[in-house]
Design a protein around this motif. Structure first.
Motif, mmCIF file in Angstrom:
data_model
loop_
_atom_site.group_PDB
_atom_site.id
_atom_site.type_symbol
_atom_site.label_atom_id
_atom_site.label_comp_id
_atom_site.label_asym_id
_atom_site.label_seq_id
_atom_site.Cartn_x
_atom_site.Cartn_y
_atom_site.Cartn_z
ATOM 1 N N MET A 1 0.649 -1.144 -0.209
ATOM 2 C CA MET A 1 0.301 0.110 -0.190
ATOM 3 C C MET A 1 0.721 1.087 -0.072
ATOM 4 S SD MET A 1 -3.029 -1.330 2.523
ATOM 5 C CE MET A 1 -3.554 -0.069 2.709
ATOM 6 N N ASP A 2 2.114 1.490 0.905
ATOM 7 C CA ASP A 2 2.475 2.878 1.088
ATOM 8 C C ASP A 2 4.070 2.898 0.290
ATOM 9 O OD1 ASP A 2 2.301 4.730 2.435
ATOM 10 O OD2 ASP A 2 4.696 3.510 3.783
ATOM 11 N N VAL A 3 4.869 1.796 -0.240
ATOM 12 C CA VAL A 3 6.260 1.969 -1.089
ATOM 13 C C VAL A 3 6.128 1.884 -1.918
ATOM 14 C CG1 VAL A 3 8.581 0.749 -0.534
ATOM 15 C CG2 VAL A 3 7.197 0.876 1.554
ATOM 16 N N THR A 4 5.379 0.461 -3.024
ATOM 17 C CA THR A 4 5.604 0.574 -3.666
ATOM 18 C C THR A 4 5.202 1.791 -4.477
ATOM 19 O OG1 THR A 4 3.264 -0.693 -4.084
ATOM 20 C CG2 THR A 4 5.496 -1.841 -3.609
ATOM 21 N N THR A 5 5.081 2.242 -6.272
ATOM 22 C CA THR A 5 4.942 3.144 -7.143
ATOM 23 C C THR A 5 3.623 2.146 -7.647
ATOM 24 O OG1 THR A 5 5.814 2.561 -8.875
ATOM 25 C CG2 THR A 5 6.993 3.669 -7.151
ATOM 26 N N ALA A 6 3.228 3.446 -8.370
ATOM 27 C CA ALA A 6 1.509 3.213 -8.814
ATOM 28 C C ALA A 6 1.806 1.914 -9.742
ATOM 29 C CB ALA A 6 1.651 4.524 -10.008
ATOM 30 N N ASP A 7 3.187 1.878 -10.547
ATOM 31 C CA ASP A 7 3.827 1.752 -11.019
ATOM 32 C C ASP A 7 3.955 -0.220 -10.984
ATOM 33 O OD1 ASP A 7 3.806 2.723 -13.460
ATOM 34 O OD2 ASP A 7 5.759 3.504 -13.346
ATOM 35 N N GLN A 8 4.293 -0.834 -9.559
ATOM 36 C CA GLN A 8 4.542 -1.503 -9.099
ATOM 37 C C GLN A 8 3.183 -2.560 -8.004
ATOM 38 O OE1 GLN A 8 7.307 0.601 -6.454
ATOM 39 N NE2 GLN A 8 9.428 -1.328 -7.170
ATOM 40 N N SER A 9 2.062 -1.606 -8.420
ATOM 41 C CA SER A 9 0.404 -2.045 -7.982
ATOM 42 C C SER A 9 0.483 -3.752 -8.864
ATOM 43 C CB SER A 9 -0.647 -1.135 -8.316
ATOM 44 O OG SER A 9 -0.285 -0.800 -9.483
ATOM 45 N N VAL A 10 0.096 -4.265 -8.138
ATOM 46 C CA VAL A 10 -0.982 -5.741 -7.717
ATOM 47 C C VAL A 10 -1.871 -5.911 -8.208
ATOM 48 C CG1 VAL A 10 1.826 -6.338 -8.763
ATOM 49 C CG2 VAL A 10 0.190 -6.542 -5.969
ATOM 50 N N GLY A 11 -2.770 -6.665 -8.249
ATOM 51 C CA GLY A 11 -3.786 -7.042 -7.882
ATOM 52 C C GLY A 11 -3.968 -7.884 -6.745
ATOM 53 N N GLN A 12 -5.290 -7.694 -6.284
ATOM 54 C CA GLN A 12 -5.861 -8.906 -4.862
ATOM 55 C C GLN A 12 -5.743 -10.036 -4.789
ATOM 56 O OE1 GLN A 12 -9.405 -6.669 -2.570
ATOM 57 N NE2 GLN A 12 -9.094 -5.029 -3.764
ATOM 58 N N GLY A 13 -5.879 -10.525 -6.125
ATOM 59 C CA GLY A 13 -5.428 -12.166 -5.645
ATOM 60 C C GLY A 13 -4.260 -11.914 -5.440
ATOM 61 N N GLU A 14 -2.837 -11.351 -6.062
ATOM 62 C CA GLU A 14 -1.919 -12.197 -5.779
ATOM 63 C C GLU A 14 -1.391 -11.902 -4.687
ATOM 64 O OE1 GLU A 14 -1.820 -10.488 -10.188
ATOM 65 O OE2 GLU A 14 -2.902 -9.985 -8.496
ATOM 66 N N LEU A 15 -1.722 -11.141 -4.096
ATOM 67 C CA LEU A 15 -1.469 -10.394 -2.981
ATOM 68 C C LEU A 15 -1.588 -11.010 -1.469
ATOM 69 C CD1 LEU A 15 -1.463 -6.636 -3.056
ATOM 70 C CD2 LEU A 15 0.289 -7.629 -2.574
ATOM 71 N N SER A 16 -3.282 -11.791 -2.370
ATOM 72 C CA SER A 16 -3.718 -12.609 -1.533
ATOM 73 C C SER A 16 -3.181 -13.844 -1.218
ATOM 74 C CB SER A 16 -5.300 -12.601 -1.377
ATOM 75 O OG SER A 16 -6.429 -11.441 -1.229
ATOM 76 N N LEU A 17 -2.366 -14.115 -2.263
ATOM 77 C CA LEU A 17 -1.295 -15.529 -1.983
ATOM 78 C C LEU A 17 -0.343 -15.524 -1.477
ATOM 79 C CD1 LEU A 17 -2.501 -16.417 -5.510
ATOM 80 C CD2 LEU A 17 -3.138 -17.912 -3.911
ATOM 81 N N ALA A 18 0.119 -13.716 -1.289
ATOM 82 C CA ALA A 18 1.259 -13.585 -0.844
ATOM 83 C C ALA A 18 1.321 -13.622 0.221
ATOM 84 C CB ALA A 18 2.016 -12.321 -1.881
ATOM 85 N N LEU A 19 -0.092 -13.417 0.794
ATOM 86 C CA LEU A 19 0.037 -12.843 2.413
ATOM 87 C C LEU A 19 -0.345 -14.716 2.828
ATOM 88 C CD1 LEU A 19 -2.410 -9.731 2.493
ATOM 89 C CD2 LEU A 19 -0.649 -9.357 3.750
ATOM 90 N N ALA A 20 -1.136 -15.501 2.474
ATOM 91 C CA ALA A 20 -1.627 -16.874 2.733
ATOM 92 C C ALA A 20 0.560 -17.574 3.185
ATOM 93 C CB ALA A 20 -1.835 -17.607 1.576
ATOM 94 N N GLY A 21 1.459 -17.128 2.460
ATOM 95 C CA GLY A 21 2.454 -17.590 2.551
ATOM 96 C C GLY A 21 3.300 -16.671 3.554
ATOM 97 N N ALA A 22 3.026 -15.496 3.479
ATOM 98 C CA ALA A 22 3.010 -15.392 4.744
ATOM 99 C C ALA A 22 3.226 -15.247 5.550
ATOM 100 C CB ALA A 22 3.274 -13.379 5.076
ATOM 101 N N GLU A 23 2.022 -15.588 6.175
ATOM 102 C CA GLU A 23 1.365 -16.718 7.516
ATOM 103 C C GLU A 23 2.057 -17.837 7.946
ATOM 104 O OE1 GLU A 23 -3.133 -14.772 7.545
ATOM 105 O OE2 GLU A 23 -2.854 -16.821 6.779
ATOM 106 N N LEU A 24 2.494 -18.853 6.707
ATOM 107 C CA LEU A 24 2.359 -19.822 7.214
ATOM 108 C C LEU A 24 3.931 -19.698 7.370
ATOM 109 C CD1 LEU A 24 2.233 -22.298 4.072
ATOM 110 C CD2 LEU A 24 1.000 -22.060 5.989
ATOM 111 N N LEU A 25 4.855 -18.343 6.883
ATOM 112 C CA LEU A 25 6.257 -18.416 7.071
ATOM 113 C C LEU A 25 6.615 -17.921 8.507
ATOM 114 C CD1 LEU A 25 7.906 -16.823 4.270
ATOM 115 C CD2 LEU A 25 8.221 -19.436 5.294
#
Length: 203
Positions: A12-36
């Motif tokens: 939300m805060d650090v990346t630029t508009a060019d680096q924005s991605v969809g909620q689906g990609e972020l949801s998958l990455a967040l699920a991975g982050a929870e595992l770690l």
């Protein structure tokens, strides 16, 4: 702070508009982050790509992490990392965003010409935000690798296995594979929709 919240703040805060991605990609990455995060808390281990839950109950301070621990499959042969990402990841971005907002971590930017409307588009200045930014700018390998898998950054993480270990590599690889599959499915549906629309236009 958790890796999942750091990743959300970064998205939300650090990346630029060019680096924005969809909620689906972020949801998958967040699920991975929870595992770690759960692995770091000794709430689970990986046996190959299988998620083996640790002894309950889990003493976890973070609400989202507690919910993630409660969602672990307790039935052998246990759930694969890939299956967890797709099951747990459904709608996870919205859930983490709502939790961040409930904790006062999101500010609303009001439009002057539409004062009754607001957008959740900024992270409030807080110790959590500053810690996430510091972790991001320092190139911390776990956060950087998850961001790379989520398409939030382009630079590869050097010697990820040597700096983090097999668990991180297994989870990050699974996130990258899942995001690649999601993007491919989305592109295929776009092409199919365009072809269908062309038929109706008589093209």
């Amino acid at each position: 702070m958790t890796t999942a919240r750091d990743l959300l703040i970064v998205s939300m805060d650090v990346t630029t508009a060019d680096q924005s991605v969809g909620q689906g990609e972020l949801s998958l990455a967040l699920a991975g982050a929870e595992l770690l995060d759960l692995a770091e808390a000794a709430a689970l281990t990986l046996d190959g790509d299988r998620i083996v839950p640790g002894p309950a109950p889990f003493d976890l301070a973070d609400r989202q992490l507690t919910e993630a621990a409660a969602a672990l499959s307790l039935q052998e042969p246990y759930e694969s990392v890939e299956d967890w990402l797709w099951r747990r990841g459904r709608g996870l971005y919205a859930a983490h965003l709502a939790a961040l907002e409930a904790d006062g971590g999101v500010t609303r930017k009001h439009r002057h010409w539409l004062p009754l409307r607001a957008e959740r588009d900024a992270v409030a200045d807080s110790p959590d935000r500053r810690a996430a930014v510091e972790r991001w700018t320092s190139g911390e390998p776990v956060l950087a690798a998850l961001a790379l898998a989520a398409r939030l950054r382009d630079e590869p993480v050097e010697d990820l296995a040597g700096r983090t270990g097999d668990t991180v590599v297994t989870v990050v690889t699974a996130v990258d594979d899942a995001v690649t599959e999601l993007v491919a499915v989305r592109q295929r549906r776009t092409i199919e929709k365009a072809a269908f629309d062309n038929i109706w236009r008589g093209q």
